[in-house]
Write an enzyme that holds these catalytic residues in place. Structure first.
Site, PDB file in Angstrom:
ATOM      1  N   ASN A  26      12.856 -52.004  62.925  1.00  7.85           N
ATOM      2  CA  ASN A  26      11.829 -52.946  63.390  1.00  7.85           C
ATOM      3  C   ASN A  26      12.193 -54.411  63.168  1.00  7.85           C
ATOM      4  OD1 ASN A  26      11.377 -53.516  60.709  1.00  7.85           O
ATOM      5  ND2 ASN A  26       9.350 -52.592  60.602  1.00  7.85           N
ATOM      6  N   LYS A  27      13.424 -54.683  62.763  1.00  7.18           N
ATOM      7  CA  LYS A  27      13.811 -56.070  62.505  1.00  7.18           C
ATOM      8  C   LYS A  27      14.232 -56.765  63.815  1.00  7.18           C
ATOM      9  CE  LYS A  27      12.842 -55.988  58.106  1.00  7.18           C
ATOM     10  NZ  LYS A  27      13.392 -55.144  57.110  1.00  7.18           N
TER      11      LYS A  27
END
Ligand SMILES: *Cc1c(COP(=O)(O)O)cnc(C)c1O
Length: 385
Positions: free
Chosen positions: A184-185
């Site tokens: 999710n970065k």
């Protein structure tokens, strides 16, 4: 029924997919030429003159950075309470102690004055987090570190790419910076991380320790006719190398970094404009030539909203929108609280943030219409009162 808008989603394009397939067909799927290419391109993106060490997580990078500076039992490392547990857990790997301090309410990043007050003769390093993608007050932190002869290791998991006074995080004057490529970065390889440093000694040590303590160069120093199968173990290392499969994603994600950055900035500005009149506090903005990576868009619910933060998140979910909380501060987590006898009164700003903060969806594949739905949902929930 409208589609659920997730809190976050990776943006994987056809180039990433084709590169992974190429790697799978190549016969070389673990660390190899693609990991090396990813390291080189990452260093170029940050402006060059840097050593980049690709790893299977940012947690590994923080661990290796602390290892490379010689962190030992009894040492102290100053960390913010308002972060993810990885920032602090790596300190415990050495039998060293994290010293938790509060954050600055203007940035949600570690408070330099609190850091200064927490330094002792046992302090080995300061470990700031660039919360949500906004750089911590690095000038003051670096000045404090210099005057007290301690290291600064940046947890830059949220900060790709972010600028501090016009300079990219990763190229500042700290000992090392560590980026995360978790799913999710802002740049995603599934799992992955990068340790970045100007210090050749730190980079060399991290390269040895990321793969079992194997030193392939040790023999070269004595004999240039080293056989391919030969290696020397010089330390009990770890298994932290990045696979070429993951690096294949990274190479193409990196090429799209500026496009991703523009999209995130656009969405963040759109939220700023659309939510300004609601009973919320908008996220801190970058100042003085800085830029925000917008990994997270964190709102603070005002007390006059007349609804609890938890109820807002529930209502958003009922409307088909995923929200999250960043973070439950570490001083509230059972292990850290009990191990270090941490009390809430020592962290007033983190307490306040933890009570009021909620993060709304922000990811590059989110369409303007998706965002309109998030905005409409939040407006409806907060107007109902
Ligand atoms: C995601 C994250 C990490 C850990 O990153 P991994 O790559 O999952 O190890 C560390 N610190 C912060 C602040 C993070 O958000």
């Amino acid at each position: 029924m409208q589609q659920f808008i997730p809190f976050a989603a990776p943006d994987i394009g056809e180039d990433e997919i084709a590169e992974v397939v190429d790697t799978l067909r190549s016969g070389w799927i673990t660390t190899g030429p693609k990991a090396k290419r990813f390291e080189e391109s990452f260093g170029e993106f940050l402006g060059g003159g840097l050593e980049c060490v690709a790893l299977n997580s940012a947690t590994a990078g923080l661990h290796l950075a602390l290892e490379a500076i010689g962190t030992a039992p009894g040492d102290e490392v100053i960390v913010p309470s308002y972060t993810f547990t990885a920032t602090a857990e790596v300190v415990r790997y050495f039998g060293a102690d994290p010293v938790f301090v509060d954050v600055d309410p203007r940035t949600y990043c570690i408070c330099p004055a609190a850091v200064e007050a927490a330094i002792t003769s046992r302090t080995r390093a300061i470990l700031p987090v660039h919360f949500a993608g906004l750089a911590a007050d690095m000038d003051r932190l670096l000045a404090i570190a210099k005057s007290r002869a301690v290291h600064v290791i940046e947890d830059a998991a949220h900060a790709f790419p972010a600028r501090y006074r016009g300079q990219l995080v990763g190229s500042l004057a700290s000992t090392a910076s560590v980026f995360s490529f978790y799913a999710n970065k802002t740049l995603a390889t599934g799992e992955g991380g990068m340790l970045v440093t100007r210090d050749q000694t730190i980079a060399d040590r991290a390269r040895i320790m990321r793969l079992h303590g194997i030193d392939r160069d040790a023999f070269d120093r004595f004999n240039s006719r080293r056989p391919a199968w030969f290696y020397q173990i010089v330390a009990p290392g770890f298994k932290y190398n990045l696979t070429d499969i993951a690096a294949s994603l990274g190479i193409h994600q990196l090429r799209r970094a500026s496009e991703f950055e523009r999209r995130r900035t656009y969405l963040a500005k759109r939220y700023n404009a659309a939510l300004a009149d609601l009973p919320v506090v908008l996220p801190p903005q970058a100042v003085d030539g800085g830029t925000h990576a917008w990994h997270l868009y964190v709102l603070l619910l005002s007390d006059e909203a007349g609804i609890s933060r938890d109820a807002v998140i529930d209502a958003m979910h009922a409307n088909g929108v995923g929200c999250s909380v960043h973070y439950i501060p570490l001083h509230q987590q059972p292990y850290w609280r009990d191990r270090y006898e941490l009390t809430a009164d020592r962290f007033p700003h983190s307490e306040e943030l933890a009570r009021r903060a909620f993060s709304v969806p922000l990811y590059t594949r989110m369409t303007d219409l998706d965002q309109d739905r998030v905005i409409a949902s939040l407006r409806e929930i907060l107007r109902r009162r």
